[in-house]
Design a protein around this motif. Structure first.
Motif, PDB file in Angstrom:
ATOM      1  N   CYS A  97       0.820  -1.216   0.000  1.00  0.00           N
ATOM      2  CA  CYS A  97       0.000   0.000   0.000  1.00  0.00           C
ATOM      3  C   CYS A  97       0.856   1.270   0.000  1.00  0.00           C
ATOM      4  O   CYS A  97       0.611   2.198  -0.780  1.00  0.00           O
ATOM      5  CB  CYS A  97      -0.924  -0.019   1.222  1.00  0.00           C
ATOM      6  SG  CYS A  97      -1.885   1.479   1.470  1.00  0.00           S
ATOM      7  N   LYS A  98       1.843   1.311   0.877  1.00  0.00           N
ATOM      8  CA  LYS A  98       2.643   2.524   1.050  1.00  0.00           C
ATOM      9  C   LYS A  98       3.300   3.008  -0.252  1.00  0.00           C
ATOM     10  O   LYS A  98       3.230   4.197  -0.566  1.00  0.00           O
ATOM     11  CB  LYS A  98       3.686   2.304   2.141  1.00  0.00           C
ATOM     12  CG  LYS A  98       4.401   3.558   2.530  1.00  0.00           C
ATOM     13  CD  LYS A  98       5.240   3.359   3.770  1.00  0.00           C
ATOM     14  CE  LYS A  98       5.825   4.677   4.196  1.00  0.00           C
ATOM     15  NZ  LYS A  98       6.288   4.660   5.566  1.00  0.00           N
ATOM     16  N   PRO A  99       3.924   2.125  -1.047  1.00  0.00           N
ATOM     17  CA  PRO A  99       4.523   2.602  -2.300  1.00  0.00           C
ATOM     18  C   PRO A  99       3.514   3.234  -3.265  1.00  0.00           C
ATOM     19  O   PRO A  99       3.859   4.155  -4.012  1.00  0.00           O
ATOM     20  CB  PRO A  99       5.147   1.342  -2.911  1.00  0.00           C
ATOM     21  CG  PRO A  99       5.372   0.440  -1.758  1.00  0.00           C
ATOM     22  CD  PRO A  99       4.256   0.725  -0.797  1.00  0.00           C
ATOM     23  N   LEU A 100       2.277   2.757  -3.249  1.00  0.00           N
ATOM     24  CA  LEU A 100       1.254   3.358  -4.106  1.00  0.00           C
ATOM     25  C   LEU A 100       0.952   4.792  -3.681  1.00  0.00           C
ATOM     26  O   LEU A 100       0.682   5.653  -4.512  1.00  0.00           O
ATOM     27  CB  LEU A 100      -0.035   2.541  -4.063  1.00  0.00           C
ATOM     28  CG  LEU A 100       0.009   1.162  -4.692  1.00  0.00           C
ATOM     29  CD1 LEU A 100      -1.330   0.458  -4.504  1.00  0.00           C
ATOM     30  CD2 LEU A 100       0.344   1.258  -6.161  1.00  0.00           C
ATOM     31  N   CYS A 101       0.983   5.040  -2.385  1.00  0.00           N
ATOM     32  CA  CYS A 101       0.663   6.359  -1.859  1.00  0.00           C
ATOM     33  C   CYS A 101       1.824   7.336  -1.990  1.00  0.00           C
ATOM     34  O   CYS A 101       1.613   8.534  -2.216  1.00  0.00           O
ATOM     35  CB  CYS A 101       0.264   6.256  -0.388  1.00  0.00           C
ATOM     36  SG  CYS A 101      -1.302   5.402  -0.125  1.00  0.00           S
ATOM     37  N   ILE A 102       3.047   6.850  -1.839  1.00  0.00           N
ATOM     38  CA  ILE A 102       4.224   7.718  -1.794  1.00  0.00           C
ATOM     39  C   ILE A 102       4.385   8.531  -3.073  1.00  0.00           C
ATOM     40  O   ILE A 102       4.965   9.608  -3.053  1.00  0.00           O
ATOM     41  CB  ILE A 102       5.496   6.877  -1.499  1.00  0.00           C
ATOM     42  CG1 ILE A 102       5.419   6.286  -0.105  1.00  0.00           C
ATOM     43  CG2 ILE A 102       6.762   7.672  -1.659  1.00  0.00           C
ATOM     44  CD1 ILE A 102       5.420   7.306   1.010  1.00  0.00           C
ATOM     45  N   ASP A 103       3.876   8.050  -4.184  1.00  0.00           N
ATOM     46  CA  ASP A 103       3.993   8.800  -5.440  1.00  0.00           C
ATOM     47  C   ASP A 103       3.351  10.181  -5.350  1.00  0.00           C
ATOM     48  O   ASP A 103       3.880  11.148  -5.902  1.00  0.00           O
ATOM     49  CB  ASP A 103       3.349   8.030  -6.603  1.00  0.00           C
ATOM     50  CG  ASP A 103       4.139   6.792  -6.973  1.00  0.00           C
ATOM     51  OD1 ASP A 103       5.341   6.723  -6.646  1.00  0.00           O
ATOM     52  OD2 ASP A 103       3.546   5.891  -7.592  1.00  0.00           O
ATOM     53  N   ARG A 104       2.217  10.281  -4.657  1.00  0.00           N
ATOM     54  CA  ARG A 104       1.480  11.551  -4.598  1.00  0.00           C
ATOM     55  C   ARG A 104       1.238  12.059  -3.186  1.00  0.00           C
ATOM     56  O   ARG A 104       0.802  13.184  -3.000  1.00  0.00           O
ATOM     57  CB  ARG A 104       0.133  11.380  -5.306  1.00  0.00           C
ATOM     58  CG  ARG A 104       0.284  11.084  -6.785  1.00  0.00           C
ATOM     59  CD  ARG A 104      -1.039  10.880  -7.465  1.00  0.00           C
ATOM     60  NE  ARG A 104      -1.893  12.052  -7.332  1.00  0.00           N
ATOM     61  CZ  ARG A 104      -3.178  12.063  -7.590  1.00  0.00           C
ATOM     62  NH1 ARG A 104      -3.764  10.983  -7.989  1.00  0.00           N
ATOM     63  NH2 ARG A 104      -3.881  13.157  -7.446  1.00  0.00           N
ATOM     64  N   TYR A 105       1.458  11.233  -2.181  1.00  0.00           N
ATOM     65  CA  TYR A 105       1.172  11.588  -0.790  1.00  0.00           C
ATOM     66  C   TYR A 105       2.399  11.334   0.076  1.00  0.00           C
ATOM     67  O   TYR A 105       3.357  10.702  -0.356  1.00  0.00           O
ATOM     68  CB  TYR A 105      -0.015  10.768  -0.274  1.00  0.00           C
ATOM     69  CG  TYR A 105      -1.303  11.051  -1.010  1.00  0.00           C
ATOM     70  CD1 TYR A 105      -2.163  12.048  -0.574  1.00  0.00           C
ATOM     71  CD2 TYR A 105      -1.651  10.322  -2.141  1.00  0.00           C
ATOM     72  CE1 TYR A 105      -3.342  12.309  -1.245  1.00  0.00           C
ATOM     73  CE2 TYR A 105      -2.834  10.584  -2.822  1.00  0.00           C
ATOM     74  CZ  TYR A 105      -3.673  11.587  -2.372  1.00  0.00           C
ATOM     75  OH  TYR A 105      -4.833  11.846  -3.042  1.00  0.00           O
ATOM     76  N   SER A 106       2.365  11.798   1.316  1.00  0.00           N
ATOM     77  CA  SER A 106       3.516  11.645   2.200  1.00  0.00           C
ATOM     78  C   SER A 106       3.597  10.271   2.849  1.00  0.00           C
ATOM     79  O   SER A 106       4.677   9.831   3.236  1.00  0.00           O
ATOM     80  CB  SER A 106       3.488  12.707   3.297  1.00  0.00           C
ATOM     81  OG  SER A 106       2.393  12.489   4.170  1.00  0.00           O
ATOM     82  N   ASP A 107       2.464   9.583   2.989  1.00  0.00           N
ATOM     83  CA  ASP A 107       2.468   8.294   3.671  1.00  0.00           C
ATOM     84  C   ASP A 107       1.232   7.506   3.279  1.00  0.00           C
ATOM     85  O   ASP A 107       0.299   8.048   2.672  1.00  0.00           O
ATOM     86  CB  ASP A 107       2.484   8.513   5.186  1.00  0.00           C
ATOM     87  CG  ASP A 107       2.887   7.274   5.964  1.00  0.00           C
ATOM     88  OD1 ASP A 107       3.362   6.301   5.340  1.00  0.00           O
ATOM     89  OD2 ASP A 107       2.728   7.271   7.191  1.00  0.00           O
ATOM     90  N   GLY A 108       1.211   6.253   3.634  1.00  0.00           N
ATOM     91  CA  GLY A 108       0.055   5.420   3.360  1.00  0.00           C
ATOM     92  C   GLY A 108       0.121   4.139   4.153  1.00  0.00           C
ATOM     93  O   GLY A 108       1.191   3.729   4.599  1.00  0.00           O
ATOM     94  N   GLY A 109      -1.035   3.531   4.337  1.00  0.00           N
ATOM     95  CA  GLY A 109      -1.078   2.279   5.069  1.00  0.00           C
ATOM     96  C   GLY A 109      -2.484   1.709   5.086  1.00  0.00           C
ATOM     97  O   GLY A 109      -3.450   2.369   4.707  1.00  0.00           O
TER      98      GLY A 109
END
Length: 75
Positions: free
Chosen positions: A49-61
């Motif tokens: 999940c996190k790598p998908l978010c890091i492209d446009r956001y600061s974090d993910g989970g």
């Protein structure tokens, strides 16, 4: 002890608001997440999940209430 009581109340409230299709905005915003992409699963966890978010956001989970965890991104 008071923090535990607040957490339990929050979980109970979130559970009462939750349905199987989406997280209520209070759960997403309560953790500071802005956008949920897909449901998490045994094969799709935080490490995916996190790598998908890091492209446009600061974090993910993966957040939410079992068994309906969602991959959500944070600004």
């Amino acid at each position: 002890m008071a923090m535990t009581q607040v957490f339990v109340i929050f979980i109970l409230l979130a559970t009462s608001l939750c349905n199987s299709n989406a997280l209520p905005s209070s759960v997403v915003n309560g953790f500071g997440y802005d956008y949920c992409i897909v449901e998490c699963s045994i094969t799709f966890l935080d490490d995916a999940c996190k790598p998908l978010c890091i492209d446009r956001y600061s974090d993910g989970g993966c957040i939410g209430l079992s068994p309906h965890f969602k991959c959500c991104c944070k600004k």
